[in-house]
Motif scaffolding. Structure first.
Motif, PDB file in Angstrom:
ATOM      1  N   THR A   7     -88.749  46.183  -6.496  1.00  0.00           N
ATOM      2  CA  THR A   7     -87.384  45.694  -6.607  1.00  0.00           C
ATOM      3  C   THR A   7     -87.186  44.838  -7.444  1.00  0.00           C
ATOM      4  N   ARG A   8     -85.931  44.742  -8.062  1.00  0.00           N
ATOM      5  CA  ARG A   8     -85.581  43.574  -8.770  1.00  0.00           C
ATOM      6  C   ARG A   8     -85.322  42.267  -8.070  1.00  0.00           C
ATOM      7  N   PRO A   9     -85.523  41.124  -8.316  1.00  0.00           N
ATOM      8  CA  PRO A   9     -85.446  39.709  -7.809  1.00  0.00           C
ATOM      9  C   PRO A   9     -84.014  39.588  -7.309  1.00  0.00           C
ATOM     10  N   ALA A  11     -81.920  42.187  -6.419  1.00  0.00           N
ATOM     11  CA  ALA A  11     -81.353  43.345  -5.749  1.00  0.00           C
ATOM     12  C   ALA A  11     -80.452  42.991  -4.411  1.00  0.00           C
ATOM     13  N   ARG A  12     -80.957  42.132  -3.590  1.00  0.00           N
ATOM     14  CA  ARG A  12     -80.291  41.635  -2.459  1.00  0.00           C
ATOM     15  C   ARG A  12     -78.953  40.888  -2.863  1.00  0.00           C
ATOM     16  N   ILE A  13     -79.095  40.250  -3.788  1.00  0.00           N
ATOM     17  CA  ILE A  13     -77.698  39.396  -4.272  1.00  0.00           C
ATOM     18  C   ILE A  13     -76.853  40.245  -4.769  1.00  0.00           C
ATOM     19  N   GLU A  14     -77.021  41.512  -5.456  1.00  0.00           N
ATOM     20  CA  GLU A  14     -76.210  42.323  -5.698  1.00  0.00           C
ATOM     21  C   GLU A  14     -75.475  43.152  -4.740  1.00  0.00           C
ATOM     22  N   GLU A  15     -76.375  43.442  -3.846  1.00  0.00           N
ATOM     23  CA  GLU A  15     -75.713  44.244  -2.663  1.00  0.00           C
ATOM     24  C   GLU A  15     -74.804  43.263  -1.930  1.00  0.00           C
ATOM     25  N   ALA A  16     -75.072  42.214  -1.722  1.00  0.00           N
ATOM     26  CA  ALA A  16     -74.030  41.271  -1.103  1.00  0.00           C
ATOM     27  C   ALA A  16     -72.901  40.929  -2.038  1.00  0.00           C
ATOM     28  N   LEU A  17     -73.118  41.049  -3.159  1.00  0.00           N
ATOM     29  CA  LEU A  17     -71.923  40.964  -4.320  1.00  0.00           C
ATOM     30  C   LEU A  17     -71.007  42.284  -3.966  1.00  0.00           C
ATOM     31  N   GLY A  18     -71.724  43.438  -3.829  1.00  0.00           N
ATOM     32  CA  GLY A  18     -70.781  44.869  -3.586  1.00  0.00           C
ATOM     33  C   GLY A  18     -70.238  44.593  -2.304  1.00  0.00           C
ATOM     34  N   PHE A  19     -70.833  43.908  -1.132  1.00  0.00           N
ATOM     35  CA  PHE A  19     -70.157  43.911   0.240  1.00  0.00           C
ATOM     36  C   PHE A  19     -68.937  42.994   0.110  1.00  0.00           C
ATOM     37  N   VAL A  20     -69.317  41.915  -0.397  1.00  0.00           N
ATOM     38  CA  VAL A  20     -68.168  40.765  -0.287  1.00  0.00           C
ATOM     39  C   VAL A  20     -66.995  41.250  -1.484  1.00  0.00           C
ATOM     40  N   GLY A  21     -67.221  41.789  -2.569  1.00  0.00           N
ATOM     41  CA  GLY A  21     -66.217  42.369  -3.335  1.00  0.00           C
ATOM     42  C   GLY A  21     -65.482  43.611  -2.892  1.00  0.00           C
ATOM     43  N   MET A  22     -66.140  44.397  -1.932  1.00  0.00           N
ATOM     44  CA  MET A  22     -65.160  45.213  -1.350  1.00  0.00           C
ATOM     45  C   MET A  22     -64.460  44.693  -0.395  1.00  0.00           C
ATOM     46  N   LEU A  58     -72.043  33.904  -5.456  1.00  0.00           N
ATOM     47  CA  LEU A  58     -73.198  34.934  -5.374  1.00  0.00           C
ATOM     48  C   LEU A  58     -73.503  35.236  -6.957  1.00  0.00           C
ATOM     49  N   ASP A  59     -72.380  35.415  -7.710  1.00  0.00           N
ATOM     50  CA  ASP A  59     -72.665  35.562  -9.171  1.00  0.00           C
ATOM     51  C   ASP A  59     -73.431  34.472 -10.030  1.00  0.00           C
ATOM     52  N   ARG A  60     -73.190  33.070  -9.780  1.00  0.00           N
ATOM     53  CA  ARG A  60     -73.758  32.158 -10.346  1.00  0.00           C
ATOM     54  C   ARG A  60     -75.421  32.191  -9.673  1.00  0.00           C
ATOM     55  N   TRP A  61     -75.560  32.410  -8.346  1.00  0.00           N
ATOM     56  CA  TRP A  61     -76.942  32.598  -7.838  1.00  0.00           C
ATOM     57  C   TRP A  61     -77.717  33.587  -8.556  1.00  0.00           C
ATOM     58  N   ARG A  62     -76.976  34.793  -8.708  1.00  0.00           N
ATOM     59  CA  ARG A  62     -77.761  35.805  -9.370  1.00  0.00           C
ATOM     60  C   ARG A  62     -78.238  35.384 -10.836  1.00  0.00           C
ATOM     61  N   VAL A  65     -81.215  33.001 -10.715  1.00  0.00           N
ATOM     62  CA  VAL A  65     -82.487  33.889 -10.426  1.00  0.00           C
ATOM     63  C   VAL A  65     -83.025  34.454 -11.564  1.00  0.00           C
ATOM     64  N   LEU A  66     -81.980  35.028 -12.205  1.00  0.00           N
ATOM     65  CA  LEU A  66     -82.331  35.960 -13.473  1.00  0.00           C
ATOM     66  C   LEU A  66     -82.998  34.865 -14.536  1.00  0.00           C
ATOM     67  N   ARG A  67     -82.442  33.706 -14.601  1.00  0.00           N
ATOM     68  CA  ARG A  67     -82.986  32.851 -15.809  1.00  0.00           C
ATOM     69  C   ARG A  67     -84.145  32.200 -15.010  1.00  0.00           C
ATOM     70  N   ARG A  68     -84.607  32.056 -14.085  1.00  0.00           N
ATOM     71  CA  ARG A  68     -85.881  31.586 -13.667  1.00  0.00           C
ATOM     72  C   ARG A  68     -86.992  32.540 -13.349  1.00  0.00           C
ATOM     73  N   THR A  69     -86.683  33.687 -13.558  1.00  0.00           N
ATOM     74  CA  THR A  69     -87.513  34.975 -13.283  1.00  0.00           C
ATOM     75  C   THR A  69     -87.955  35.607 -14.556  1.00  0.00           C
ATOM     76  N   ALA A  70     -89.345  35.343 -14.915  1.00  0.00           N
ATOM     77  CA  ALA A  70     -89.499  35.745 -16.199  1.00  0.00           C
ATOM     78  C   ALA A  70     -90.538  36.788 -16.043  1.00  0.00           C
ATOM     79  N   SER A  71     -90.122  38.140 -15.825  1.00  0.00           N
ATOM     80  CA  SER A  71     -90.973  39.122 -15.533  1.00  0.00           C
ATOM     81  C   SER A  71     -91.710  39.843 -16.914  1.00  0.00           C
ATOM     82  N   ALA A  72     -92.595  40.767 -16.592  1.00  0.00           N
ATOM     83  CA  ALA A  72     -93.459  41.426 -17.461  1.00  0.00           C
ATOM     84  C   ALA A  72     -92.524  42.632 -18.448  1.00  0.00           C
ATOM     85  N   ASP A  73     -91.654  43.134 -17.670  1.00  0.00           N
ATOM     86  CA  ASP A  73     -90.785  44.251 -18.158  1.00  0.00           C
ATOM     87  C   ASP A  73     -89.551  43.758 -19.012  1.00  0.00           C
TER      88      ASP A  73
END
Length: 147
Positions: A7-9, A11-22, A58-62, A65-73
């Motif tokens: 899973t992407r790092p 993924a849970r933040i994006e689910e929460a974004l959708g929930f709060v946005g709804m 939640l968007d700022r948190w996301r 997390v994207l900036r500090r996560t350097a993955s191979a893909d």
């Protein structure tokens, strides 16, 4: 049991974004309805404000997390530096291939996906294979399954 992929790092933040946005959209509708019908809407508007602030947080948190996560893909990493070739002698007969030449900003761009970063100019163009020569004209080919 079904196998799961990584899973992407975020993924849970994006689910929460959708929930709060709804719920934000729901509270926006209730607030507009209360304003149009003349009912008190201050409580609904304040609840909508809390939802909007939650989406922003939640968007700022996301993003962090994207900036500090350097993955191979390439998801969430930093763009690869563009390597510029050494200055070659200029000749009118040689022209760079359009797929690997830098744009006006000096960057090689290749689209990979929604939030993925392409390794800039890393892939080399594949050499094309010559088409096999046919020995003679090919006639009508029928098979038993053709009927």
């Amino acid at each position: 049991m079904a196998q799961r992929g990584p899973t992407r790092p975020t993924a849970r933040i994006e689910e929460a974004l959708g929930f709060v946005g709804m719920f934000g959209v729901l509270f926006l509708g209730v607030t507009v309805f209360c304003e149009v019908t003349g009912r008190p809407a201050l409580g609904w508007a304040l609840t909508l404000l809390v939802c909007v602030l939650g989406v922003v947080a939640l968007d700022r948190w996301r993003v962090s997390v994207l900036r500090r996560t350097a993955s191979a893909d390439g998801i969430g990493g930093v763009p690869a530096p563009v390597r510029r070739p050494a200055a070659a002698p200029s000749s009118s007969s040689s022209s760079p291939s359009p797929s690997s030449s830098p744009s006006s900003g000096g960057r090689v761009h290749r689209h990979v996906g929604w939030d993925e970063l392409a390794p800039a100019g890393r892939r080399q163009a594949h050499a094309t294979r010559p088409a096999p020569a046919q020995a003679g004209p090919v006639g009508d080919v029928t098979r038993p399954s053709d009927g």
